[in-house]
Design an enzyme around this catalytic site. Structure first.
Site, short mmCIF file in Angstrom:
data_model
loop_
_atom_site.label_atom_id
_atom_site.label_comp_id
_atom_site.label_asym_id
_atom_site.label_seq_id
_atom_site.Cartn_x
_atom_site.Cartn_y
_atom_site.Cartn_z
N ASP A 102 45.04 -1.17 -29.47
CA ASP A 102 46.34 -1.26 -28.82
C ASP A 102 46.12 -1.68 -27.36
O ASP A 102 45.90 -2.84 -27.08
CB ASP A 102 47.01 0.12 -28.95
CG ASP A 102 48.48 0.14 -28.60
OD1 ASP A 102 48.93 -0.69 -27.80
OD2 ASP A 102 49.20 1.01 -29.11
N LYS A 130 47.03 -5.05 -31.81
CA LYS A 130 48.33 -5.23 -31.17
C LYS A 130 48.10 -5.88 -29.81
O LYS A 130 48.14 -5.22 -28.77
CB LYS A 130 49.00 -3.86 -31.02
CG LYS A 130 50.49 -3.87 -31.17
CD LYS A 130 51.08 -2.51 -30.84
CE LYS A 130 51.28 -1.67 -32.06
NZ LYS A 130 52.03 -0.43 -31.75
#
Length: 179
Positions: A102, A130
């Site tokens: 992330d 992500k």
């Protein structure tokens, strides 16, 4: 579909097919070696088990927990080791299995952790990436899926320890975590 799920992002079949591809990649990468496969608990546990079964490798398994979320929907930005490894990785090839990259802070923390522990090499396989949330420059060696910036649940991913057992990856409704 679970009622708290807005929509399914990745189906059970899509995940299984990509895990099989990741397993084949690992078979080539670690041919003739016995790496230490490390699962970053808890989010990676489902992926870890499926990936190692798909890889057909001779591995040693170990587990650790690094977190920056707790029961929150947003990372604290300060990853910390909650549970250390059970065995030494000094001089060993390490396969780190992650659920998601992330912000990148956890992966940076783990790269430093294994370097300090004297690992011979570190290979990172992540189920999800992500990139829209990245705040530090870091990448996994193999990523199964690049995903949008949404709160994801299922296949090991949770919100407040729930939804990990869903067989797919879905987007959690905002109304659930913005209470």
């Amino acid at each position: 579909m679970h009622p708290d799920c807005e929509r399914i992002l990745l189906s059970e079949n899509e995940i299984a097919a990509r895990v099989k591809e990741a397993g084949a990649w690992l078979e080539k990468k670690f041919a003739g070696t016995v790496p230490v496969a490390v699962c970053n608990l808890k989010g990676s546990a489902v992926f870890f088990a499926d990936l190692l079964r798909a890889a057909h490798l001779d591995v040693e398994m170990d587990f650790m927990a690094v977190s920056s979320y707790g029961a929150n929907a947003v990372s604290s930005g300060k990853p910390y080791v909650k549970r250390d490894l059970f065995s030494s990785v000094e001089g060993r090839d390490v396969l780190l299995v992650e659920d998601i990259v992330d912000t990148g802070r956890t992966l940076i923390t783990l790269r430093q952790f294994f370097k300090e522990r004297g690992a011979k090499s570190l290979t990172v396989v992540s189920l999800l990436d992500k990139p829209a949330r990245r705040v530090v420059e870091v990448e996994a060696d193999f990523v199964c899926f690049s995903v949008e910036d949404a709160f994801l649940i299922g296949y090991g991913l949770d919100y407040a320890e729930r939804y990990r057992n869903l067989p797919y990856i879905g987007i959690l409704k905002r109304s659930v975590y913005e209470k």
